[in-house]
Scaffold this motif. Structure first.
Motif, PDB file in Angstrom:
ATOM      1  N   GLY A 135     -51.971 -40.798 -58.149  1.00 43.98           N
ATOM      2  CA  GLY A 135     -52.037 -40.820 -56.829  1.00 43.98           C
ATOM      3  C   GLY A 135     -53.079 -39.686 -56.172  1.00 43.98           C
ATOM      4  N   GLY A 136     -53.341 -38.684 -57.152  1.00 43.14           N
ATOM      5  CA  GLY A 136     -54.040 -37.651 -56.388  1.00 43.14           C
ATOM      6  C   GLY A 136     -53.423 -37.000 -55.112  1.00 43.14           C
ATOM      7  N   GLN A 137     -54.474 -36.658 -54.172  1.00 46.03           N
ATOM      8  CA  GLN A 137     -53.905 -36.103 -52.975  1.00 46.03           C
ATOM      9  C   GLN A 137     -53.186 -36.780 -52.066  1.00 46.03           C
ATOM     10  OE1 GLN A 137     -57.856 -35.100 -51.469  1.00 46.03           O
ATOM     11  NE2 GLN A 137     -57.839 -33.148 -51.981  1.00 46.03           N
ATOM     12  N   GLY A 138     -53.146 -38.131 -52.228  1.00 47.75           N
ATOM     13  CA  GLY A 138     -52.466 -39.320 -51.575  1.00 47.75           C
ATOM     14  C   GLY A 138     -51.058 -39.311 -51.905  1.00 47.75           C
ATOM     15  N   VAL A 139     -50.570 -38.810 -53.143  1.00 43.89           N
ATOM     16  CA  VAL A 139     -49.294 -38.892 -53.594  1.00 43.89           C
ATOM     17  C   VAL A 139     -48.429 -38.106 -52.878  1.00 43.89           C
ATOM     18  CG1 VAL A 139     -49.341 -37.247 -55.295  1.00 43.89           C
ATOM     19  CG2 VAL A 139     -47.934 -39.175 -55.703  1.00 43.89           C
ATOM     20  N   ASN A 140     -48.652 -37.079 -52.322  1.00 44.24           N
ATOM     21  CA  ASN A 140     -47.866 -36.362 -51.359  1.00 44.24           C
ATOM     22  C   ASN A 140     -47.876 -36.769 -49.926  1.00 44.24           C
ATOM     23  OD1 ASN A 140     -47.452 -34.713 -53.504  1.00 44.24           O
ATOM     24  ND2 ASN A 140     -49.315 -33.389 -53.045  1.00 44.24           N
ATOM     25  N   THR A 141     -48.618 -37.776 -49.379  1.00 44.12           N
ATOM     26  CA  THR A 141     -48.693 -38.314 -48.162  1.00 44.12           C
ATOM     27  C   THR A 141     -48.134 -39.674 -47.940  1.00 44.12           C
ATOM     28  OG1 THR A 141     -50.822 -38.683 -48.015  1.00 44.12           O
ATOM     29  CG2 THR A 141     -50.214 -36.507 -47.420  1.00 44.12           C
ATOM     30  N   ALA A 142     -48.606 -40.576 -48.948  1.00 40.82           N
ATOM     31  CA  ALA A 142     -48.117 -42.055 -48.874  1.00 40.82           C
ATOM     32  C   ALA A 142     -46.976 -42.414 -49.484  1.00 40.82           C
ATOM     33  CB  ALA A 142     -49.204 -42.685 -49.888  1.00 40.82           C
ATOM     34  N   ASP A 143     -46.062 -43.377 -48.576  1.00 37.61           N
ATOM     35  CA  ASP A 143     -44.809 -43.826 -48.830  1.00 37.61           C
ATOM     36  C   ASP A 143     -45.198 -45.024 -49.597  1.00 37.61           C
ATOM     37  OD1 ASP A 143     -43.524 -41.767 -47.745  1.00 37.61           O
ATOM     38  OD2 ASP A 143     -43.039 -42.686 -45.793  1.00 37.61           O
ATOM     39  N   SER A 144     -45.550 -45.006 -50.935  1.00 37.05           N
ATOM     40  CA  SER A 144     -45.817 -46.141 -51.712  1.00 37.05           C
ATOM     41  C   SER A 144     -44.585 -46.665 -52.542  1.00 37.05           C
ATOM     42  CB  SER A 144     -46.960 -45.880 -52.553  1.00 37.05           C
ATOM     43  OG  SER A 144     -46.782 -44.724 -53.260  1.00 37.05           O
ATOM     44  N   ARG A 145     -43.661 -46.049 -52.699  1.00 37.18           N
ATOM     45  CA  ARG A 145     -42.430 -46.498 -53.243  1.00 37.18           C
ATOM     46  C   ARG A 145     -41.723 -47.427 -52.580  1.00 37.18           C
ATOM     47  NH1 ARG A 145     -37.197 -44.907 -54.430  1.00 37.18           N
ATOM     48  NH2 ARG A 145     -36.396 -45.423 -56.571  1.00 37.18           N
ATOM     49  N   VAL A 146     -41.206 -48.562 -52.832  1.00 34.47           N
ATOM     50  CA  VAL A 146     -40.516 -49.760 -52.182  1.00 34.47           C
ATOM     51  C   VAL A 146     -39.093 -49.758 -52.895  1.00 34.47           C
ATOM     52  CG1 VAL A 146     -40.778 -52.014 -51.640  1.00 34.47           C
ATOM     53  CG2 VAL A 146     -42.712 -50.705 -51.587  1.00 34.47           C
ATOM     54  N   GLU A 147     -38.042 -49.997 -52.026  1.00 31.98           N
ATOM     55  CA  GLU A 147     -36.678 -50.373 -52.575  1.00 31.98           C
ATOM     56  C   GLU A 147     -36.471 -51.370 -51.751  1.00 31.98           C
ATOM     57  OE1 GLU A 147     -33.570 -47.659 -52.282  1.00 31.98           O
ATOM     58  OE2 GLU A 147     -34.382 -46.233 -53.516  1.00 31.98           O
ATOM     59  N   LEU A 148     -36.180 -52.559 -52.526  1.00 29.96           N
ATOM     60  CA  LEU A 148     -35.937 -53.754 -51.788  1.00 29.96           C
ATOM     61  C   LEU A 148     -34.472 -54.040 -52.048  1.00 29.96           C
ATOM     62  CD1 LEU A 148     -37.224 -56.312 -50.445  1.00 29.96           C
ATOM     63  CD2 LEU A 148     -37.708 -57.197 -52.659  1.00 29.96           C
ATOM     64  N   SER A 149     -33.902 -54.453 -50.959  1.00 28.37           N
ATOM     65  CA  SER A 149     -32.323 -54.794 -51.042  1.00 28.37           C
ATOM     66  C   SER A 149     -31.835 -55.851 -50.475  1.00 28.37           C
ATOM     67  CB  SER A 149     -31.259 -53.569 -50.335  1.00 28.37           C
ATOM     68  OG  SER A 149     -31.725 -52.542 -50.730  1.00 28.37           O
ATOM     69  N   PHE A 150     -31.050 -56.550 -51.188  1.00 30.80           N
ATOM     70  CA  PHE A 150     -30.280 -57.933 -50.585  1.00 30.80           C
ATOM     71  C   PHE A 150     -28.980 -57.790 -50.797  1.00 30.80           C
ATOM     72  CE2 PHE A 150     -29.630 -62.389 -51.981  1.00 30.80           C
ATOM     73  CZ  PHE A 150     -29.459 -62.813 -50.789  1.00 30.80           C
ATOM     74  N   ASP A 151     -28.165 -58.034 -49.644  1.00 31.41           N
ATOM     75  CA  ASP A 151     -26.677 -58.260 -49.721  1.00 31.41           C
ATOM     76  C   ASP A 151     -26.229 -59.651 -50.221  1.00 31.41           C
ATOM     77  OD1 ASP A 151     -24.028 -57.935 -49.338  1.00 31.41           O
ATOM     78  OD2 ASP A 151     -24.022 -57.713 -47.336  1.00 31.41           O
ATOM     79  N   LEU A 152     -26.202 -59.493 -51.431  1.00 32.43           N
ATOM     80  CA  LEU A 152     -25.970 -61.099 -51.996  1.00 32.43           C
ATOM     81  C   LEU A 152     -24.457 -61.495 -51.796  1.00 32.43           C
ATOM     82  CD1 LEU A 152     -26.692 -63.054 -54.385  1.00 32.43           C
ATOM     83  CD2 LEU A 152     -25.657 -61.637 -56.280  1.00 32.43           C
ATOM     84  N   ALA A 153     -23.372 -60.588 -51.814  1.00 33.57           N
ATOM     85  CA  ALA A 153     -21.857 -60.842 -51.544  1.00 33.57           C
ATOM     86  C   ALA A 153     -21.940 -61.310 -50.123  1.00 33.57           C
ATOM     87  CB  ALA A 153     -21.496 -59.848 -51.778  1.00 33.57           C
TER      88      ALA A 153
END
Length: 141
Positions: free
Chosen positions: A29-47
């Motif tokens: 990600g170069g310089q942007g890797v330290n500033t961009a929140d690109s990781r995504v956690e998707l959660s679903f309450d199945l129960a």
């Protein structure tokens, strides 16, 4: 995006029941890797989801038991450099996982026996193969 995740004909998970968290991703990600929140956690309450019919929920909870934390299924995606791409990847993975989890169990296998002709073909092939190998031998046994 759209009104939710279409898992199959029977199940549509509304977007309101999905939770997305964004964080900084490791990797390229170069310089942007330290500033961009690109990781995504998707959660679903199945129960606790009201949109999943009870028989499907029970099957999914049983099959996904080792992936759930307090009945919540979480998928993380950080392989892409953009948040949008990671959101799509997480949603696709969530759909695939849920689709496999709620699929009906396969029909039990009915045991069958080989026919007499099939046994004879197998034995004839074994005889041909042993004859072939016997002919290749140097010592002439």
């Amino acid at each position: 995006m759209d009104d939710g995740l279409r898992v199959n004909d029977q199940l549509l998970v509304p977007s309101a029941e999905l939770r997305e968290r964004f964080s900084r991703s490791s990797g390229p990600g170069g310089q942007g890797v330290n500033t961009a929140d690109s990781r995504v956690e998707l959660s679903f309450d199945l129960a606790g989801s009201p949109s999943v019919p009870e028989p499907l929920r029970a099957r999914a909870l049983e099959r996904l038991a080792n992936r759930l934390v307090d009945g919540v299924l979480t998928i993380a995606a950080s392989e892409h450099r953009t948040q949008l791409s990671n959101r799509e990847a997480a949603r696709e993975r969530m759909v695939a996982l849920l689709r496999d989890a709620i699929a009906p169990p396969p029909k039990p296998r009915r045991p069958t026996r080989p026919s007499r002709a099939a046994k004879e073909r197998r034995l004839a092939e074994k005889k041909r193969q042993s004859q072939r190998k016997r002919e290749r031998r140097v010592d002439g046994d």
